[in-house]
Design a protein around this motif. Structure first.
Motif, PDB file in Angstrom:
ATOM      1  N   THR A  54     -26.415 -47.449-102.379  1.00 61.44           N
ATOM      2  CA  THR A  54     -25.231 -47.178-101.569  1.00 61.44           C
ATOM      3  C   THR A  54     -25.628 -47.145-100.095  1.00 61.44           C
ATOM      4  O   THR A  54     -26.794 -46.986 -99.767  1.00 61.44           O
ATOM      5  N   SER A  55     -24.646 -47.305 -99.235  1.00 59.02           N
ATOM      6  CA  SER A  55     -24.960 -47.285 -97.795  1.00 59.02           C
ATOM      7  C   SER A  55     -25.050 -45.830 -97.334  1.00 59.02           C
ATOM      8  O   SER A  55     -24.490 -44.926 -97.982  1.00 59.02           O
ATOM      9  N   PRO A  56     -25.711 -45.569 -96.203  1.00 59.09           N
ATOM     10  CA  PRO A  56     -25.751 -44.192 -95.698  1.00 59.09           C
ATOM     11  C   PRO A  56     -24.353 -43.629 -95.483  1.00 59.09           C
ATOM     12  O   PRO A  56     -24.099 -42.455 -95.755  1.00 59.09           O
ATOM     13  N   GLU A  57     -23.431 -44.467 -95.034  1.00 52.46           N
ATOM     14  CA  GLU A  57     -22.068 -43.985 -94.761  1.00 52.46           C
ATOM     15  C   GLU A  57     -21.351 -43.611 -96.065  1.00 52.46           C
ATOM     16  O   GLU A  57     -20.688 -42.582 -96.149  1.00 52.46           O
ATOM     17  N   GLN A  58     -21.502 -44.479 -97.085  1.00 54.72           N
ATOM     18  CA  GLN A  58     -20.815 -44.183 -98.340  1.00 54.72           C
ATOM     19  C   GLN A  58     -21.413 -42.951 -99.007  1.00 54.72           C
ATOM     20  O   GLN A  58     -20.691 -42.131 -99.585  1.00 54.72           O
ATOM     21  N   SER A  59     -22.718 -42.808 -98.865  1.00 54.68           N
ATOM     22  CA  SER A  59     -23.374 -41.640 -99.461  1.00 54.68           C
ATOM     23  C   SER A  59     -22.838 -40.351 -98.832  1.00 54.68           C
ATOM     24  O   SER A  59     -22.577 -39.354 -99.511  1.00 54.68           O
ATOM     25  N   LEU A  60     -22.660 -40.388 -97.513  1.00 51.47           N
ATOM     26  CA  LEU A  60     -22.095 -39.222 -96.792  1.00 51.47           C
ATOM     27  C   LEU A  60     -20.690 -38.896 -97.326  1.00 51.47           C
ATOM     28  O   LEU A  60     -20.356 -37.745 -97.617  1.00 51.47           O
ATOM     29  N   LEU A  61     -19.870 -39.943 -97.463  1.00 52.92           N
ATOM     30  CA  LEU A  61     -18.495 -39.717 -97.945  1.00 52.92           C
ATOM     31  C   LEU A  61     -18.488 -39.189 -99.384  1.00 52.92           C
ATOM     32  O   LEU A  61     -17.643 -38.364 -99.746  1.00 52.92           O
ATOM     33  N   ASN A  62     -19.432 -39.671-100.170  1.00 46.50           N
ATOM     34  CA  ASN A  62     -19.501 -39.194-101.561  1.00 46.50           C
ATOM     35  C   ASN A  62     -19.740 -37.688-101.609  1.00 46.50           C
ATOM     36  O   ASN A  62     -19.178 -36.986-102.447  1.00 46.50           O
ATOM     37  N   CYS A  63     -20.589 -37.214-100.686  1.00 43.25           N
ATOM     38  CA  CYS A  63     -20.863 -35.766-100.653  1.00 43.25           C
ATOM     39  C   CYS A  63     -19.584 -35.000-100.303  1.00 43.25           C
ATOM     40  O   CYS A  63     -19.291 -33.962-100.902  1.00 43.25           O
ATOM     41  N   ILE A  64     -18.851 -35.483 -99.310  1.00 40.84           N
ATOM     42  CA  ILE A  64     -17.617 -34.771 -98.920  1.00 40.84           C
ATOM     43  C   ILE A  64     -16.612 -34.809-100.073  1.00 40.84           C
ATOM     44  O   ILE A  64     -15.986 -33.799-100.401  1.00 40.84           O
ATOM     45  N   ARG A  65     -16.489 -35.974-100.681  1.00 45.57           N
ATOM     46  CA  ARG A  65     -15.512 -36.097-101.780  1.00 45.57           C
ATOM     47  C   ARG A  65     -15.862 -35.145-102.922  1.00 45.57           C
ATOM     48  O   ARG A  65     -14.993 -34.485-103.478  1.00 45.57           O
ATOM     49  N   GLU A  66     -17.138 -35.071-103.229  1.00 51.17           N
ATOM     50  CA  GLU A  66     -17.582 -34.169-104.304  1.00 51.17           C
ATOM     51  C   GLU A  66     -17.283 -32.707-103.941  1.00 51.17           C
ATOM     52  O   GLU A  66     -16.733 -31.954-104.734  1.00 51.17           O
ATOM     53  N   ALA A  67     -17.623 -32.325-102.696  1.00 43.38           N
ATOM     54  CA  ALA A  67     -17.444 -30.921-102.293  1.00 43.38           C
ATOM     55  C   ALA A  67     -15.962 -30.553-102.177  1.00 43.38           C
ATOM     56  O   ALA A  67     -15.587 -29.405-102.409  1.00 43.38           O
ATOM     57  N   CYS A  68     -15.151 -31.509-101.781  1.00 41.40           N
ATOM     58  CA  CYS A  68     -13.716 -31.213-101.549  1.00 41.40           C
ATOM     59  C   CYS A  68     -12.846 -31.608-102.736  1.00 41.40           C
ATOM     60  O   CYS A  68     -11.609 -31.624-102.603  1.00 41.40           O
ATOM     61  N   ALA A  69     -13.446 -31.933-103.860  1.00 44.53           N
ATOM     62  CA  ALA A  69     -12.666 -32.449-104.995  1.00 44.53           C
ATOM     63  C   ALA A  69     -11.484 -31.546-105.374  1.00 44.53           C
ATOM     64  O   ALA A  69     -10.347 -32.039-105.534  1.00 44.53           O
ATOM     65  N   PRO A  70     -11.674 -30.221-105.499  1.00 44.18           N
ATOM     66  CA  PRO A  70     -10.522 -29.389-105.905  1.00 44.18           C
ATOM     67  C   PRO A  70      -9.384 -29.462-104.881  1.00 44.18           C
ATOM     68  O   PRO A  70      -8.206 -29.485-105.265  1.00 44.18           O
ATOM     69  N   THR A  71      -9.719 -29.507-103.609  1.00 38.38           N
ATOM     70  CA  THR A  71      -8.683 -29.584-102.558  1.00 38.38           C
ATOM     71  C   THR A  71      -7.971 -30.929-102.614  1.00 38.38           C
ATOM     72  O   THR A  71      -6.741 -31.005-102.548  1.00 38.38           O
ATOM     73  N   LEU A  72      -8.756 -31.996-102.722  1.00 40.42           N
ATOM     74  CA  LEU A  72      -8.165 -33.337-102.710  1.00 40.42           C
ATOM     75  C   LEU A  72      -7.232 -33.553-103.892  1.00 40.42           C
ATOM     76  O   LEU A  72      -6.262 -34.315-103.798  1.00 40.42           O
ATOM     77  N   SER A  73      -7.509 -32.878-105.002  1.00 42.10           N
ATOM     78  CA  SER A  73      -6.672 -33.119-106.180  1.00 42.10           C
ATOM     79  C   SER A  73      -5.556 -32.079-106.331  1.00 42.10           C
ATOM     80  O   SER A  73      -4.796 -32.124-107.296  1.00 42.10           O
ATOM     81  N   SER A  74      -5.464 -31.150-105.382  1.00 42.86           N
ATOM     82  CA  SER A  74      -4.432 -30.118-105.567  1.00 42.86           C
ATOM     83  C   SER A  74      -3.037 -30.705-105.253  1.00 42.86           C
ATOM     84  O   SER A  74      -2.889 -31.539-104.355  1.00 42.86           O
ATOM     85  N   PRO A  75      -2.015 -30.287-106.011  1.00 45.02           N
ATOM     86  CA  PRO A  75      -0.686 -30.927-105.881  1.00 45.02           C
ATOM     87  C   PRO A  75      -0.052 -30.731-104.504  1.00 45.02           C
ATOM     88  O   PRO A  75       0.769 -31.565-104.084  1.00 45.02           O
ATOM     89  N   ASP A  76      -0.423 -29.656-103.783  1.00 46.64           N
ATOM     90  CA  ASP A  76       0.216 -29.436-102.478  1.00 46.64           C
ATOM     91  C   ASP A  76      -0.641 -29.928-101.303  1.00 46.64           C
ATOM     92  O   ASP A  76      -0.392 -29.583-100.151  1.00 46.64           O
ATOM     93  N   PHE A  77      -1.625 -30.758-101.609  1.00 52.12           N
ATOM     94  CA  PHE A  77      -2.516 -31.229-100.545  1.00 52.12           C
ATOM     95  C   PHE A  77      -1.731 -31.962 -99.438  1.00 52.12           C
ATOM     96  O   PHE A  77      -1.894 -31.692 -98.250  1.00 52.12           O
ATOM     97  N   GLU A  78      -0.868 -32.876 -99.837  1.00 51.25           N
ATOM     98  CA  GLU A  78      -0.157 -33.670 -98.820  1.00 51.25           C
ATOM     99  C   GLU A  78       0.768 -32.806 -97.976  1.00 51.25           C
ATOM    100  O   GLU A  78       0.901 -33.016 -96.763  1.00 51.25           O
ATOM    101  N   ALA A  79       1.386 -31.812 -98.610  1.00 48.92           N
ATOM    102  CA  ALA A  79       2.270 -30.912 -97.847  1.00 48.92           C
ATOM    103  C   ALA A  79       1.452 -30.149 -96.802  1.00 48.92           C
ATOM    104  O   ALA A  79       1.900 -29.932 -95.666  1.00 48.92           O
ATOM    105  N   LYS A  80       0.255 -29.760 -97.189  1.00 50.62           N
ATOM    106  CA  LYS A  80      -0.602 -29.026 -96.244  1.00 50.62           C
ATOM    107  C   LYS A  80      -1.010 -29.922 -95.073  1.00 50.62           C
ATOM    108  O   LYS A  80      -1.042 -29.490 -93.917  1.00 50.62           O
ATOM    109  N   ILE A  81      -1.321 -31.168 -95.366  1.00 54.49           N
ATOM    110  CA  ILE A  81      -1.714 -32.093 -94.279  1.00 54.49           C
ATOM    111  C   ILE A  81      -0.533 -32.303 -93.335  1.00 54.49           C
ATOM    112  O   ILE A  81      -0.694 -32.332 -92.107  1.00 54.49           O
ATOM    113  N   ARG A  82       0.669 -32.407 -93.903  1.00 53.08           N
ATOM    114  CA  ARG A  82       1.852 -32.558 -93.034  1.00 53.08           C
ATOM    115  C   ARG A  82       1.989 -31.347 -92.116  1.00 53.08           C
ATOM    116  O   ARG A  82       2.243 -31.466 -90.921  1.00 53.08           O
ATOM    117  N   LYS A  83       1.784 -30.190 -92.679  1.00 53.24           N
ATOM    118  CA  LYS A  83       1.895 -28.956 -91.879  1.00 53.24           C
ATOM    119  C   LYS A  83       0.827 -28.936 -90.772  1.00 53.24           C
ATOM    120  O   LYS A  83       1.111 -28.597 -89.610  1.00 53.24           O
TER     121      LYS A  83
END
Ligand SMILES: C[S@@+](CC[C@H](N)C(=O)[O-])C[C@H]1O[C@@H](n2cnc3c(N)ncnc32)[C@H](O)[C@@H]1O
Length: 356
Positions: A54-83
């Protein structure tokens, strides 16, 4: 920001607000930051070789995605981003960062682009690589709870010890320069870096999984990198907060202020001037101060009758020598990166100062 601040003098070259924020060609002439020096290209190659699949950039994103997985998959995530976006629009920063419900959503949305950009800065420039390689280095990152500095700096550290050994050998011309040695880094004493992430908001629910993901993916032991965090207001004048701030400033080899000074200025000019004065007065001669913030009109400050970009005021402070500067720089992320949210290119200004 007032020119009465201790150590500050009036900017000698005040730009008009229009030219400061819109003319990219004239601004590019203000840049002394090359894309990446020779060492940066070598480090990048080494990191890609170490990651293999993997590229250094993709590896970095993979770490964030892994750490933020519960937030990214929560049903009210988009509403929070709008706020969050609404609150940004009215510059109600406290409304975002003081709300523990919004903080993890903020990190998942905003840190990927910044972390990619900070990774690039810390790999591309020798002055910043050296910070990661210093023995007993102490990076004090202001307003850094969200995690961009953590992810950006740790991913920049991948293979950096091997890289340093290789560059030393190459400079000494004592070894063939066409091969990166594998075990040389282990033979010398490894430097030890402390990265202290400071913030007014408590981001521990974000920082802990980010640190865990970074340590797993990048195999950085505690003996090489210590990660600390603290929660306090850097503008707080109470004796406890002041003592904490001054203790970190006095031992810092690098202080970072990434996307925070502009926000502090918008909220309270007088306190922000006091903070900058402390930054200059309390840091050790030879230490560095890295300031990165929006290159747009968000970073303008009204002084008297005029509007100035915040970096012009910082440039005029006695005791700070400009080491690297770019009034307008783009970070454009490589294509084919994979992250569940849209990634935005970033235009920023950069200053690296040395305390003299
Ligand atoms: C725009 S975010 C930038 C975050 C991070 N530095 C980055 O580059 O992604 C600004 C951060 O500064 C923090 N902050 C704002 N005012 C602060 C203060 N007075 N003391 C400490 N942190 C503060 C906020 O909580 C927020 O995390």
């Amino acid at each position: 920001m007032s020119s009465k601040a201790s150590g500050a003098k009036r900017p000698s070259r005040p730009p008009s607000s229009a030219s400061a924020s819109s003319s990219s060609s004239s601004q590019d002439s203000q840049n002394t930051v090359a894309r990446a020096d020779q060492g940066g290209l070598v480090l990048r190659k080494l990191q890609a070789a170490l990651l293999k699949h993997t590229s250094p950039e993709q590896s970095l994103l993979n770490c964030i995605r892994e750490a933020c997985a519960p937030t990214l998959s929560s049903p009210d995530f988009e509403a929070k981003i709008r706020k969050i976006k609404q609150l940004f629009f009215v510059r109600d920063f406290g409304g975002i960062f003081n709300d523990p419900e919004l903080v993890p959503a903020y990190s998942a949305e905003y840190i990927p682009g910044r972390a990619l950009c900070y990774r690039e800065l810390f790999t591309a420039h020798d002055e910043l690589r050296q910070v990661l390689l210093k023995d007993q280095g102490h990076v004090f990152a202001l307003g850094a709870g969200a995690g961009s500095e953590l992810v950006g700096l740790v991913s920049a550290m991948l293979g950096i010890d091997k890289f340093a050994t290789y560059m030393q050998k190459r400079t000494a011309a004592s070894a063939a320069a066409d091969e990166i040695p594998g075990s040389e880094a282990e033979k010398r004493k490894l430097p030890r870096l402390t990265l202290h992430l400071q913030d007014i908001a408590d981001y521990s629910c974000v920082l802990q999984p980010l640190e865990a993901a970074m340590r797993t993916h990048y195999r950085l032991p505690e003996t090489r990198l210590t990660i600390e965090s603290s929660v306090f207001d850097i503008l707080d004048e109470s004796p406890e907060a002041k003592a904490l701030l001054l203790a970190h400033l006095s031992k810092a080899t690098l202080v970072t202020a990434m996307f925070i000074l502009n926000e502090l200025l918008a909220n309270n000019k007088k306190d922000c001037v006091r903070l900058v004065t402390q930054l200059v007065r309390e840091t050790a001669v030879g230490s560095l101060l890295l300031v990165v913030d929006s290159a747009g009109s968000f970073s303008e400050v009204k002084v008297g009758q005029g509007n100035y970009m915040i970096y012009h005021l910082l440039d005029s402070i006695q005791g700070l020598e400009v080491v690297l500067k770019a009034d307008s720089q783009w970070y454009r992320f490589p294509e084919d990166l994979n992250y569940p949210l849209r990634l935005n290119n970033m235009r920023y200004f950069l200053r690296l100062y040395r305390r003299v």
